[in-house]
Scaffold this motif. Sequence first.
Motif, PDB file in Angstrom:
ATOM      1  N   UNK A  90      44.951  36.008  49.401  1.00  0.00           N
ATOM      2  CA  UNK A  90      46.206  36.561  48.868  1.00  0.00           C
ATOM      3  C   UNK A  90      46.136  36.839  47.366  1.00  0.00           C
ATOM      4  N   UNK A  91      44.979  37.206  46.852  1.00  0.00           N
ATOM      5  CA  UNK A  91      44.838  37.560  45.438  1.00  0.00           C
ATOM      6  C   UNK A  91      43.719  38.587  45.300  1.00  0.00           C
ATOM      7  N   UNK A  92      43.852  39.511  44.358  1.00  0.00           N
ATOM      8  CA  UNK A  92      42.840  40.565  44.210  1.00  0.00           C
ATOM      9  C   UNK A  92      41.668  40.101  43.364  1.00  0.00           C
ATOM     10  N   UNK A  93      41.864  39.098  42.504  1.00  0.00           N
ATOM     11  CA  UNK A  93      40.797  38.674  41.609  1.00  0.00           C
ATOM     12  C   UNK A  93      39.917  37.600  42.254  1.00  0.00           C
ATOM     13  N   UNK A 152      38.085  38.648  28.890  1.00  0.00           N
ATOM     14  CA  UNK A 152      39.285  39.378  28.501  1.00  0.00           C
ATOM     15  C   UNK A 152      40.495  38.704  29.148  1.00  0.00           C
ATOM     16  N   UNK A 153      41.544  38.375  28.420  1.00  0.00           N
ATOM     17  CA  UNK A 153      42.712  37.726  29.034  1.00  0.00           C
ATOM     18  C   UNK A 153      43.267  38.547  30.182  1.00  0.00           C
ATOM     19  N   UNK A 154      43.589  37.898  31.281  1.00  0.00           N
ATOM     20  CA  UNK A 154      44.133  38.586  32.452  1.00  0.00           C
ATOM     21  C   UNK A 154      45.416  39.331  32.128  1.00  0.00           C
ATOM     22  N   UNK A 155      46.188  38.796  31.175  1.00  0.00           N
ATOM     23  CA  UNK A 155      47.467  39.424  30.825  1.00  0.00           C
ATOM     24  C   UNK A 155      47.289  40.830  30.258  1.00  0.00           C
ATOM     25  N   UNK A 156      46.086  41.143  29.769  1.00  0.00           N
ATOM     26  CA  UNK A 156      45.839  42.461  29.168  1.00  0.00           C
ATOM     27  C   UNK A 156      45.056  43.381  30.100  1.00  0.00           C
ATOM     28  N   UNK A 157      44.716  42.916  31.304  1.00  0.00           N
ATOM     29  CA  UNK A 157      43.896  43.703  32.230  1.00  0.00           C
ATOM     30  C   UNK A 157      44.750  44.451  33.241  1.00  0.00           C
ATOM     31  N   UNK A 158      44.254  45.615  33.663  1.00  0.00           N
ATOM     32  CA  UNK A 158      44.943  46.392  34.707  1.00  0.00           C
ATOM     33  C   UNK A 158      44.589  45.810  36.069  1.00  0.00           C
ATOM     34  N   UNK A 159      45.370  46.154  37.098  1.00  0.00           N
ATOM     35  CA  UNK A 159      45.103  45.637  38.444  1.00  0.00           C
ATOM     36  C   UNK A 159      43.750  46.109  38.961  1.00  0.00           C
ATOM     37  N   UNK A 160      43.341  47.324  38.605  1.00  0.00           N
ATOM     38  CA  UNK A 160      42.043  47.821  39.045  1.00  0.00           C
ATOM     39  C   UNK A 160      40.909  47.034  38.390  1.00  0.00           C
ATOM     40  N   UNK A 161      41.082  46.678  37.117  1.00  0.00           N
ATOM     41  CA  UNK A 161      40.074  45.855  36.442  1.00  0.00           C
ATOM     42  C   UNK A 161      39.996  44.464  37.058  1.00  0.00           C
TER      43      UNK A 161
END
Length: 603
Positions: A220-223, A248-257
Motif C-alpha cells: 500500500x505504498x509506492x516507495x 532528497x527529502x520525501x517532502x520535496x519529491x514528486x510521486x513519480x520520483x
Amino acid sequence: MAPPRILLCGDVRGRLNQLFKRVSSVNKSAGPFDALLCVGQFFPDASELLEEFADYVEGRSPVPLPTFFIGDYGIGAPKVLSAASRSHANLGFKMDGLKICENLYWLKGSGKFTLHGLSVAYISGRHSLDGQQLGTYSQDDVDAMRALAEEPGVIDIFLSNEWPSGVTNRAAQTDVPPGISEAFGSDSTIAEIVAEIKPRYHIAGTKGVFYAREPYSNTDAVHFTRFIGLAPVGNKEKQKFIHALSPTPAATMSSSEMSMKPLNTTLSPFTSVEQTAGAKEAGKRTADDNKDAQYWRYDVSQKRQKHAVGDGDRLCFKYLSSGTCPRGEKCNFRHDTDAREQCRRGVCFDFLNKGKCERGPDCTFKHSLQEEDESGSQNGNRSRGASVNRSKECWFCLSSPNVESHLIISVGEIYYCALPKGPLVEDHVLIIPIEHSPNTLSLPSESETELNRFQNCLKIYHKNRQKEVVFFEWVSKRGTHANLQAIPVPSSRAAALQSIFSLAAEKLGFKFNISSADGRRMLRTKFDGKYSLFYVELPEGTVLSHIVEDNENFPAQFGREVVAGLLNVADKADWRKCALSKEEEIKLAEEFKRQFAAFDPNT
C-alpha cells in the motif's frame, strides 16, 4: 538546494575517540556532513572507557558535528541520562533530542522530528525480556510509532537499535552475513513497526555486522525501503561501522520520483508468502504466518464479554481500524464486524483484545462495550442503563465501587476534589465532576460557580506557600470522565509557564490560541463536544487552547509532561512511575486535608 548529507554509525560502546577521529577524517575528505546518527549501544561496555567517554560528555573534548543517539544503555548511562533529563536546557518536549553536551543529543523514547528537511523517526532502547525499565522502550513508545502510520507524509529515516525480525526473508542469501542469528539482536516488534510506518531508510545496529539489504517494496505504498545494519565501532573484523547518506527529502519529491524502484527491489520481507504447491493444507501455520504476528500485535489471550472474540483468535488490526484489509480472505487474522463496530464507537483496542487496558484512567478510549444508539430518544431506557454501567466501571464516578475514596479531600454539590494516582508534585490535585461527564466545559452554567470556588480556594491556599496554580484539561471527544488538573508551581517559575507551553506546542507542530480575558467562558460558549481540545489556565488568567484534529498525534499527558519539564522532574512525567502504596496515599491525603481545612469551600 543540495540534499542534506548524513553520517550513520553502529554501536559506539563508548569508543568516542575512535568514532570522532574517523568522523573528522570522513568530514574532511568527503564532507561537510550535516549530522551523525548513531544506532545500537552508545555507552561503554567496559569501565576503562568511562574516562574517555566523560571527556566528551563533560565538555573537555569537542564533538565535531551534531550527533544523535538512541542506544541509551551501557555503563554510565543512568548517571548521564538522569542529569540530562533534569537539565534546564531540556525543559518541555524535545523530540529532536535532549542535549547531553554541545553537539550531542539523546533521542529519548520514540518520536519524529525534522533534520535538515528529512523526516526522522526513532525508537530508543531495546526490547525488554526481563521487565527492566532502563534502556528499554515501552508500549507507549511502540503505540506512538504505530500512530505515525496514520499521519500524512513519508518518513525518510527510521532509527532502531535492533534489527527487525525476518528482514533477510526474500533477500539474496549470498549477501546475508554468514552466521547471523535471529535469536540475537532481532526484534519482532521492530518488524511490526517498520511494516506499518514504511520508512525510506531503516538503520539499525546491535547484530555486530554490516549488512545493506536490497531495497524492498512496501504494501500500500509506492516507495521502497532500504535496510542498513551497521557494525560496532572498532570491531576486530573491520566491518563497516560508518555509512554516508545524502537522500532528497520525501517532502520535496514528486510521486513519480518516489515510485522509481531499482531493478533489484524485492517484495517486502514482512508480508506472508503463499503456500507452495503440494504443501499440506492441514492446520499448520507457515513461517510467514508467524511473521504476520510481528505486526498484528493484538493477541486474544482470554475469552471476552459480549461482542468480543473467542479464546485463541487474533483480531486483524487493519480491519478493526479501517474496516478493510488488503489480504481479504487470505488474512490469517479475524475480521470481526462486531469488534469493528465497537472500535468505531471509540472502544479501546486493548480492552477489545486483552479484556483490560494498562493505561488505566489515562486512556482516552472507552473501557466498556457500547450499545447501539445510546443517546437516541427512543432508547432512553437503554441510555440510562448504559450510563449506570459506565458509572459502575469508571475510576472517577463518585458512585462507582472502583473509586479510590481514600484520595478524596473535599466534596461539593457538583464537583469533588481528590489527589491523583502518582502525583507529579506534593499538593497536586484533581477537580472532578461527581456525575459521569466527559469534560467540564459542557456542564451546566451553574456548575461554573462551584468550580470557580474550588479553583480560587486552591489559589489562595498555594499563594500562602509562595506558589501559583496552573490548571489544564485534556478534553477528548472519546473521553470517559473529566478531570481538571491543578498543579502548584513556585511563584518564581510561574512567569515561564506560557513560554514553556508555547515551546512544547511548537515542538509538536502547532500554536496555541491565546485568550487573555474570560478565556474559559469563551471556550464554554464555542465548545460543542464534536472535537477534542486541550487547554491551560495560567495563574494570571490567560487561557491557552488547541483544537486537536482527528488525525493528530496528540499526547494525552501533554500538560503533565510540560509542567514536569518546568519543575525539573521530567522523570515523573509518567504518573505510573510515581505510583505510591495505598498507605502512602492515605497519609498524603490526610495531611493535605489537615492543611487545606481552613481554605476548603465545603467545610
